[in-house]
Design an enzyme around this catalytic site. Sequence first.
Site, PDB file in Angstrom:
ATOM      1  N   ASP A  51       0.830  -1.207   0.000  1.00 59.08           N
ATOM      2  CA  ASP A  51       0.000   0.000   0.000  1.00 59.08           C
ATOM      3  C   ASP A  51       0.863   1.255   0.000  1.00 59.08           C
ATOM      4  O   ASP A  51       1.833   1.352   0.753  1.00 59.08           O
ATOM      5  CB  ASP A  51      -0.900   0.018   1.237  1.00 59.08           C
ATOM      6  CG  ASP A  51      -1.679   1.324   1.341  1.00 59.08           C
ATOM      7  OD1 ASP A  51      -2.613   1.514   0.540  1.00 59.08           O
ATOM      8  OD2 ASP A  51      -1.334   2.152   2.206  1.00 59.08           O
ATOM      9  N   TYR A  56       3.003  10.066   0.358  1.00 58.44           N
ATOM     10  CA  TYR A  56       4.158   9.479   1.013  1.00 58.44           C
ATOM     11  C   TYR A  56       5.452   9.864   0.291  1.00 58.44           C
ATOM     12  O   TYR A  56       5.775   9.344  -0.779  1.00 58.44           O
ATOM     13  CB  TYR A  56       4.035   7.952   1.064  1.00 58.44           C
ATOM     14  CG  TYR A  56       2.796   7.445   1.769  1.00 58.44           C
ATOM     15  CD1 TYR A  56       2.060   8.258   2.630  1.00 58.44           C
ATOM     16  CD2 TYR A  56       2.358   6.139   1.580  1.00 58.44           C
ATOM     17  CE1 TYR A  56       0.924   7.782   3.277  1.00 58.44           C
ATOM     18  CE2 TYR A  56       1.226   5.653   2.232  1.00 58.44           C
ATOM     19  CZ  TYR A  56       0.510   6.489   3.074  1.00 58.44           C
ATOM     20  OH  TYR A  56      -0.611   6.013   3.704  1.00 58.44           O
ATOM     21  N   LYS A  82      -3.745   5.783  -3.347  1.00 49.36           N
ATOM     22  CA  LYS A  82      -4.794   6.657  -2.839  1.00 49.36           C
ATOM     23  C   LYS A  82      -4.989   7.868  -3.754  1.00 49.36           C
ATOM     24  O   LYS A  82      -4.113   8.194  -4.550  1.00 49.36           O
ATOM     25  CB  LYS A  82      -4.458   7.087  -1.409  1.00 49.36           C
ATOM     26  CG  LYS A  82      -4.237   5.881  -0.490  1.00 49.36           C
ATOM     27  CD  LYS A  82      -3.882   6.277   0.916  1.00 49.36           C
ATOM     28  CE  LYS A  82      -3.663   5.046   1.788  1.00 49.36           C
ATOM     29  NZ  LYS A  82      -2.371   4.388   1.499  1.00 49.36           N
ATOM     30  N   GLY A 231      -2.163   1.464  11.225  1.00 48.93           N
ATOM     31  CA  GLY A 231      -1.856   2.074  12.515  1.00 48.93           C
ATOM     32  C   GLY A 231      -2.106   1.150  13.688  1.00 48.93           C
ATOM     33  O   GLY A 231      -2.599   1.591  14.734  1.00 48.93           O
ATOM     34  N   PHE A 233      -0.170  -0.026  15.773  1.00 48.18           N
ATOM     35  CA  PHE A 233       0.609   0.364  16.946  1.00 48.18           C
ATOM     36  C   PHE A 233       0.224   1.754  17.450  1.00 48.18           C
ATOM     37  O   PHE A 233       0.890   2.306  18.320  1.00 48.18           O
ATOM     38  CB  PHE A 233       2.107   0.323  16.633  1.00 48.18           C
ATOM     39  CG  PHE A 233       2.619  -1.043  16.253  1.00 48.18           C
ATOM     40  CD1 PHE A 233       2.389  -2.146  17.063  1.00 48.18           C
ATOM     41  CD2 PHE A 233       3.338  -1.224  15.075  1.00 48.18           C
ATOM     42  CE1 PHE A 233       2.872  -3.408  16.715  1.00 48.18           C
ATOM     43  CE2 PHE A 233       3.819  -2.478  14.714  1.00 48.18           C
ATOM     44  CZ  PHE A 233       3.586  -3.573  15.539  1.00 48.18           C
ATOM     45  N   ASN A 234      -0.835   2.338  16.875  1.00 46.51           N
ATOM     46  CA  ASN A 234      -1.275   3.686  17.246  1.00 46.51           C
ATOM     47  C   ASN A 234      -0.136   4.699  17.184  1.00 46.51           C
ATOM     48  O   ASN A 234       0.062   5.503  18.091  1.00 46.51           O
ATOM     49  CB  ASN A 234      -1.943   3.700  18.616  1.00 46.51           C
ATOM     50  CG  ASN A 234      -3.366   3.183  18.567  1.00 46.51           C
ATOM     51  OD1 ASN A 234      -3.676   2.158  19.168  1.00 46.51           O
ATOM     52  ND2 ASN A 234      -4.242   3.856  17.836  1.00 46.51           N
ATOM     53  N   SER A 235       0.641   4.597  16.121  1.00 49.51           N
ATOM     54  CA  SER A 235       1.765   5.471  15.747  1.00 49.51           C
ATOM     55  C   SER A 235       3.012   5.268  16.586  1.00 49.51           C
ATOM     56  O   SER A 235       4.052   5.853  16.292  1.00 49.51           O
ATOM     57  CB  SER A 235       1.371   6.962  15.742  1.00 49.51           C
ATOM     58  OG  SER A 235       1.534   7.583  17.001  1.00 49.51           O
ATOM     59  N   GLY A 236       2.960   4.431  17.620  1.00 49.85           N
ATOM     60  CA  GLY A 236       4.200   4.146  18.338  1.00 49.85           C
ATOM     61  C   GLY A 236       4.040   3.544  19.715  1.00 49.85           C
ATOM     62  O   GLY A 236       4.852   2.719  20.136  1.00 49.85           O
ATOM     63  N   ILE A 237       2.993   3.908  20.433  1.00 48.12           N
ATOM     64  CA  ILE A 237       2.881   3.514  21.839  1.00 48.12           C
ATOM     65  C   ILE A 237       2.800   1.999  22.027  1.00 48.12           C
ATOM     66  O   ILE A 237       3.297   1.456  23.008  1.00 48.12           O
ATOM     67  CB  ILE A 237       1.678   4.219  22.500  1.00 48.12           C
ATOM     68  CG1 ILE A 237       1.714   4.013  24.021  1.00 48.12           C
ATOM     69  CG2 ILE A 237       0.357   3.756  21.891  1.00 48.12           C
ATOM     70  CD1 ILE A 237       0.730   4.887  24.780  1.00 48.12           C
ATOM     71  N   ALA A 239       4.188  -0.110  19.884  1.00 47.94           N
ATOM     72  CA  ALA A 239       5.413  -0.680  19.317  1.00 47.94           C
ATOM     73  C   ALA A 239       6.579  -0.558  20.287  1.00 47.94           C
ATOM     74  O   ALA A 239       7.353  -1.499  20.482  1.00 47.94           O
ATOM     75  CB  ALA A 239       5.755   0.002  17.996  1.00 47.94           C
ATOM     76  N   PRO A 242       4.347   1.730  26.442  1.00 49.91           N
ATOM     77  CA  PRO A 242       3.874   2.998  26.998  1.00 49.91           C
ATOM     78  C   PRO A 242       4.882   3.715  27.887  1.00 49.91           C
ATOM     79  O   PRO A 242       4.771   4.923  28.100  1.00 49.91           O
ATOM     80  CB  PRO A 242       2.633   2.583  27.804  1.00 49.91           C
ATOM     81  CG  PRO A 242       2.815   1.128  28.084  1.00 49.91           C
ATOM     82  CD  PRO A 242       3.550   0.580  26.903  1.00 49.91           C
TER      83      PRO A 242
END
Length: 331
Positions: A51, A56, A82, A231, A233-237, A239, A242
Amino acid sequence: MTAVMASSKIGFASRLGFGASGIGTLYRDVTEAQAAEVLAAAYDGGMRYFDTAPLYGHGLSELRLGTFLRTINRETVTVSTKAGRYMAPPYGEKVDYGLWASPLRLKPVFDYSYAGTMRSLEQSASRLGITDFDLVYIHDVDRFTQGDAYERRFNEAVEGCYRALDDLRKAGHIKAIGVGVNESDVATRFIKGCALDAVMMAGRYTLLDRAAEADLLPEAQRQGVEIVVAGVFNSGILATGPASFGTTFDYGAPPQHVVARAKRIEEICTHHGVPLQAAAIQFPFRNPQVSAAVLGMSRSERIAQNVGWAELPIPENLWSDVDRLFEQTAS
């Protein structure tokens, strides 16, 4: 986890997809050699869904993916891009390159009109080197991206972008149409008003954020629309964990209640001996409406790691404990 979904109407070539934002230099510079290496590693690792988007790297991601596609059998992969922006020379105008470390020096122009959509796809076809598209998403028509212009952009997208894509679908040049947004109620609004095949839902159906359960997932089931999750990993948290310094949620500093929930989820995963990342990747596939999950990567070593997490056995009790946590939070 990488096996083809027999129930998928779109026919995703793998359930795990490679998100090509990273090779467009999201957050950090990526050389041509590094981009080629990670794309080859993804393909060799079993990823057959790729994708990308004009945004990008301001066209760089599509160029690099197109170079790779010419080295393989095109029939073995699913490719999505897209629509909603095209690239233009800035002609001296100052351009905000945002999160892109080393993009092409082009200016993205929002345009959800019929003509603008055709222009966007002509550019994408040139960069990717393909004439027909497996799946095209209407991109970023949400409040997060558009702000006060959201309502106007939404109407323009339905009347222009969707109509253009639908004409191309009827003519056989596009196999499927979707929408890629960050807000589940916006995606729900789209599938109620347009005959869509798929929704790419970013960050709203994850181990940490289940907003899409309230509106999008039930409506998608009623309409027969497939869900592609991005997403995870919700942009990082999810991955980095917390407690990691500088961790992010939706590309910004996470609110305290989000950190607290993430810590509880991490504790549950640790109790069951499962890496937080494995649970994050596998969580969306609990819902049969989810056909694929797209993971953004720019380092080749991440491929085997993510594929391993995707295939790691997870006890049902872990999911029960996470479900209970959400029930307690909601009550």
